[in-house]
Design a protein around this motif. Structure first.
Motif, PDB file in Angstrom:
ATOM      1  N   ILE A  76     -13.304  -1.494  -0.133  1.00 22.38           N
ATOM      2  CA  ILE A  76     -12.437  -0.309  -0.281  1.00 22.38           C
ATOM      3  C   ILE A  76     -13.168   1.007   0.065  1.00 22.38           C
ATOM      4  O   ILE A  76     -12.623   1.835   0.796  1.00 22.38           O
ATOM      5  N   PRO A  77     -14.410   1.206  -0.384  1.00 26.34           N
ATOM      6  CA  PRO A  77     -15.099   2.441   0.031  1.00 26.34           C
ATOM      7  C   PRO A  77     -15.239   2.541   1.558  1.00 26.34           C
ATOM      8  O   PRO A  77     -15.105   3.628   2.136  1.00 26.34           O
ATOM      9  N   HIS A  78     -15.453   1.392   2.206  1.00 23.73           N
ATOM     10  CA  HIS A  78     -15.543   1.390   3.673  1.00 23.73           C
ATOM     11  C   HIS A  78     -14.214   1.860   4.287  1.00 23.73           C
ATOM     12  O   HIS A  78     -14.185   2.639   5.241  1.00 23.73           O
ATOM     13  N   GLN A  79     -13.095   1.379   3.697  1.00 24.98           N
ATOM     14  CA  GLN A  79     -11.774   1.778   4.194  1.00 24.98           C
ATOM     15  C   GLN A  79     -11.602   3.290   4.108  1.00 24.98           C
ATOM     16  O   GLN A  79     -11.038   3.917   4.999  1.00 24.98           O
ATOM     17  N   SER A  80     -12.099   3.830   3.038  1.00 25.34           N
ATOM     18  CA  SER A  80     -11.973   5.259   2.819  1.00 25.34           C
ATOM     19  C   SER A  80     -12.755   6.051   3.869  1.00 25.34           C
ATOM     20  O   SER A  80     -12.253   7.011   4.454  1.00 25.34           O
ATOM     21  N   ARG A  81     -13.988   5.585   4.124  1.00 29.53           N
ATOM     22  CA  ARG A  81     -14.820   6.279   5.125  1.00 29.53           C
ATOM     23  C   ARG A  81     -14.211   6.154   6.512  1.00 29.53           C
ATOM     24  O   ARG A  81     -14.164   7.115   7.277  1.00 29.53           O
ATOM     25  N   LEU A  82     -13.720   4.951   6.821  1.00 29.18           N
ATOM     26  CA  LEU A  82     -13.137   4.720   8.148  1.00 29.18           C
ATOM     27  C   LEU A  82     -11.897   5.596   8.344  1.00 29.18           C
ATOM     28  O   LEU A  82     -11.698   6.193   9.405  1.00 29.18           O
ATOM     29  N   ASP A  83     -11.091   5.699   7.310  1.00 30.57           N
ATOM     30  CA  ASP A  83      -9.884   6.514   7.373  1.00 30.57           C
ATOM     31  C   ASP A  83     -10.253   7.963   7.725  1.00 30.57           C
ATOM     32  O   ASP A  83      -9.648   8.572   8.610  1.00 30.57           O
ATOM     33  N   ALA A  84     -11.284   8.463   7.047  1.00 29.37           N
ATOM     34  CA  ALA A  84     -11.697   9.854   7.283  1.00 29.37           C
ATOM     35  C   ALA A  84     -12.232  10.014   8.710  1.00 29.37           C
ATOM     36  O   ALA A  84     -11.931  11.006   9.392  1.00 29.37           O
ATOM     37  N   ASP A 104       0.874  -1.176   0.000  1.00 25.94           N
ATOM     38  CA  ASP A 104       0.000   0.000   0.000  1.00 25.94           C
ATOM     39  C   ASP A 104       0.912   1.227   0.000  1.00 25.94           C
ATOM     40  O   ASP A 104       1.239   1.762   1.058  1.00 25.94           O
ATOM     41  N   ASN A 105       1.331   1.674  -1.166  1.00 22.84           N
ATOM     42  CA  ASN A 105       2.247   2.824  -1.194  1.00 22.84           C
ATOM     43  C   ASN A 105       1.577   4.110  -1.695  1.00 22.84           C
ATOM     44  O   ASN A 105       2.209   5.141  -1.825  1.00 22.84           O
ATOM     45  N   LEU A 106       0.272   4.039  -1.964  1.00 20.93           N
ATOM     46  CA  LEU A 106      -0.435   5.260  -2.387  1.00 20.93           C
ATOM     47  C   LEU A 106      -1.303   5.803  -1.264  1.00 20.93           C
ATOM     48  O   LEU A 106      -1.762   6.936  -1.328  1.00 20.93           O
ATOM     49  N   ASP A 107      -1.530   4.957  -0.249  1.00 18.27           N
ATOM     50  CA  ASP A 107      -2.475   5.266   0.816  1.00 18.27           C
ATOM     51  C   ASP A 107      -3.889   5.208   0.229  1.00 18.27           C
ATOM     52  O   ASP A 107      -4.075   5.330  -0.986  1.00 18.27           O
ATOM     53  N   ILE A 108      -4.871   5.029   1.097  1.00 17.56           N
ATOM     54  CA  ILE A 108      -6.255   4.929   0.621  1.00 17.56           C
ATOM     55  C   ILE A 108      -6.628   6.184  -0.176  1.00 17.56           C
ATOM     56  O   ILE A 108      -7.395   6.130  -1.143  1.00 17.56           O
ATOM     57  N   GLU A 109      -6.040   7.333   0.176  1.00 17.92           N
ATOM     58  CA  GLU A 109      -6.377   8.571  -0.536  1.00 17.92           C
ATOM     59  C   GLU A 109      -5.904   8.532  -1.991  1.00 17.92           C
ATOM     60  O   GLU A 109      -6.566   9.039  -2.888  1.00 17.92           O
ATOM     61  N   GLY A 110      -4.738   7.916  -2.208  1.00 15.98           N
ATOM     62  CA  GLY A 110      -4.232   7.804  -3.573  1.00 15.98           C
ATOM     63  C   GLY A 110      -4.901   6.669  -4.325  1.00 15.98           C
ATOM     64  O   GLY A 110      -4.977   6.677  -5.559  1.00 15.98           O
ATOM     65  N   LEU A 111      -5.389   5.687  -3.560  1.00 15.65           N
ATOM     66  CA  LEU A 111      -6.017   4.534  -4.209  1.00 15.65           C
ATOM     67  C   LEU A 111      -7.424   4.857  -4.723  1.00 15.65           C
ATOM     68  O   LEU A 111      -7.873   4.324  -5.741  1.00 15.65           O
ATOM     69  N   ASN A 112      -8.119   5.737  -3.998  1.00 17.45           N
ATOM     70  CA  ASN A 112      -9.520   6.031  -4.316  1.00 17.45           C
ATOM     71  C   ASN A 112      -9.809   6.342  -5.786  1.00 17.45           C
ATOM     72  O   ASN A 112     -10.696   5.727  -6.376  1.00 17.45           O
ATOM     73  N   PRO A 113      -9.054   7.270  -6.405  1.00 17.98           N
ATOM     74  CA  PRO A 113      -9.330   7.546  -7.828  1.00 17.98           C
ATOM     75  C   PRO A 113      -9.109   6.326  -8.711  1.00 17.98           C
ATOM     76  O   PRO A 113      -9.822   6.152  -9.708  1.00 17.98           O
ATOM     77  N   LEU A 114      -8.162   5.475  -8.320  1.00 14.34           N
ATOM     78  CA  LEU A 114      -7.896   4.281  -9.135  1.00 14.34           C
ATOM     79  C   LEU A 114      -9.027   3.267  -8.951  1.00 14.34           C
ATOM     80  O   LEU A 114      -9.432   2.586  -9.894  1.00 14.34           O
TER      81      LEU A 114
END
Ligand SMILES: O=P(O)(O)O[C@@H]1[C@@H](OP(=O)(O)O)[C@H](OP(=O)(O)O)[C@H](O)[C@H](OP(=O)(O)O)[C@H]1OP(=O)(O)O
Ligand SMILES: Nc1ncnc2c1ncn2[C@@H]1O[C@H](COP(=O)(O)OP(=O)(O)OP(=O)(O)O)[C@@H](O)[C@H]1O
Length: 474
Positions: free
Chosen positions: A448-456, A331-341
């Motif tokens: 993955i969307p859950h990961q993004s929400r949890l991160d925030a 995981d070298n982009l972080d969830i924030e970098g992964l989201n657009p992909l």
């Protein structure tokens, strides 16, 4: 194991996590790992036998073909998917129900499919270790969580490159009632390779185990977080259990002093096991993995700055911690970098639904999946292949961030009774250990969307509360 002659009386409750419940055989070193379902969604969520078998076979394939090559042959036991008689599973479910912690009873064990994963019982020793006649095997389970700070340019909040996810998440967990006390454990200390930092990390795990630390003796869990989280851990009671392993039988020290010595010895043995370079011949100085500069310390760790910044920060190349950390760092982009992909992949699947299978979004987890993980282009060329490769890499990293390490330890030597002689033979190893990694399930693409929400959520809570001002008592 004869599947047609299964008797629930041969099995007992062993433990459980969020997704599976584990029972162990009373005589043989085997466990069965059964799926669990949410009670709220009971009617709809249970799988047919074929679906459950496929799901478990996916776990086996993923462990064997993806995680094993990344983490190392020696550490991973992929197990085997089995179909059990449904009556046996129903009886087993009734039998284990009263043993289950209340906090896990929001889910029920799968009694519909009859499928399970059969694995070696890792709390019993593997053949490389030798046990004395009188002392049952000892096994320590550590769930280390994420051991690095993100350095991705996509990270928007500076705090993420200063305070690790585990330490930030602690505050959110406390607020949501998951735990009653903050853990002082910091994964960056455990993964640092620095002996002083590692020592304190393990000490903090023992003091507040939450779901990150357990001890088994003779296959029975003797130390873990109590369901009644108000109760402080009784370290003297733990030391009593461990005393025969770590103190000479004639030792006269008692009380707190004895506890200190015993726990100190335990920590030393655990550090040795975690830093052992299993693929190198023992006589050769193991190669080291240097940790990335500037990313090795967490500002929330209670450790003194001098200790954090000075000293040795590297892990022996093939030790279990280096293997896990290396896999987490996919995981070298972080969830924030992964989201657009992730969104690029979603759009592509919407436009070309049949591509789901070629891109192996839900498996199969075979060599070709691993190839996608390992040979993903380094730079974004705008392709779907790049986006999928990064999503797969992220999921692999998630698995490594959530796995557990099992360290089975045994006193060794001709007479493994701890006598004073061993104390004056420092060259002779006093313990042998076997190290395994468990819980290597694939994390669903859909999570993955859950990961993004949890991160925030974790981040916002941490910043809003200004937890940077909350210092742990030393
Ligand atoms: O998201 P995290 O970091 O809280 O990790 C979850 C774990 O919580 P933890 O923080 O370790 O207490 C969580 O552990 P607990 O249920 O809290 O013991 C699970 O391991 C969960 O994995 P899965 O969704 O069941 O496959 C884990 O979820 P994933 O993010 O790995 O999917
Ligand atoms: N092969 C094994 N040998 C011995 N004990 C095991 C084995 N597999 C699992 N366990 C025990 O059962 C517990 C639950 O298993 P596991 O962590 O795989 O469940 P899970 O539901 O996938 O967890 P999570 O909450 O991380 O999703 C482990 O913490 C460990 O104590």
């Amino acid at each position: 194991m004869e599947l047609d002659k299964m008797d629930e009386n041969d099995w007992k409750y062993h433990g459980e996590g969020n997704k599976s419940l584990v029972v162990s055989h009373v005589q043989h070193a085997r466990v069965l790992r059964l799926l669990k379902y949410s009670t709220e969604d009971d009617e709809n969520s249970h799988k047919t036998t074929e679906q459950a078998f496929r799901h478990i076979q996916n776990i086996v394939d993923y462990s064997k073909n993806v995680m094993k090559p990344l983490l190392g042959e020696k550490f991973v036991h992929n197990g085997e998917a089995v179909k059990l008689p449904i009556d046996f599973v129903r009886q087993l479910s009734l039998k284990v129900q009263r043993e289950r912690p209340e906090s896990r009873c929001d889910k029920v064990m799968d009694t519909f499919s009859g499928c399970a994963l059969c694995l070696p019982n890792l709390t019993q020793l593997s053949s490389c270790c030798c046990f004395g006649q009188h002392r049952p095997p000892l096994c320590i389970e550590i769930k280390p969580k994420c051991g690095f700070l993100p350095s991705s340019r996509h990270v928007t909040k500076e705090i993420k490159s200063k305070v690790c996810r585990f330490c930030m998440h602690q505050h959110f967990k406390l607020a949501s009632g998951k735990w009653k006390r903050l853990s002082r454990y910091c994964p960056l200390d455990l993964f640092s390779g620095n002996k002083q930092r590692m020592y304190l990390a393990i000490k903090h795990l023992i003091e507040e185990p939450q779901n990150n630390f357990k001890i088994f003796k003779g296959g029975e869990c003797i130390y873990s977080c109590k369901d009644d989280a108000d109760v402080l851990q009784d370290l003297d009671e733990l030391a009593q259990h461990l005393r025969p392993y770590f103190l000479p039988s004639g030792s006269l020290i008692n009380g707190h002093q004895a506890s200190k010595v015993v726990l100190n010895e335990l920590i030393q043995v655990l550090m040795s096991a975690l830093l052992s370079s299993w693929d190198c011949p023992r006589t050769v100085e193991p190669r080291k993995t240097h940790l990335p500069e500037g990313r090795v310390t967490c500002e929330a760790s209670i450790l003194h700055r001098d200790l954090l910044w000075n000293g040795n920060h590297c892990l022996p190349k093939d030790c279990v911690l280096a293997k896990i950390l290396g896999t987490q760092m996919h995981d070298n982009l972080d969830i924030e970098g992964l989201n657009p992909l992730f969104r690029r992949v979603e759009q592509h699947l919407q436009d070309f639904p049949k591509e789901r299978s070629r891109l192996q979004i839900d498996g199969p987890y075979d060599e070709s999946f691993l190839e996608k993980v390992q040979n993903c282009p380094a730079e974004d060329d705008g392709s779907i292949e790049y986006a999928v490769g990064k999503v797969h890499q992220y999921r692999v990293a998630m698995t490594a961030k959530d796995c557990s390490i099992m360290i089975a330890i045994a006193p060794c030597g001709e007479d493994d009774g701890l006598d004073q002689n061993l104390e004056i033979q420092p060259a002779k190893p006093r313990f042998s250990y076997s190290v395994s990694i468990l819980d290597l399930d694939p994390k669903p693409y859909d999570s993955i969307p859950h990961q993004s929400r949890l991160d925030a959520k974790i981040l916002n809570y941490y910043l809003r509360k200004d937890c940077t001002l909350v210092f742990h008592p030393v």
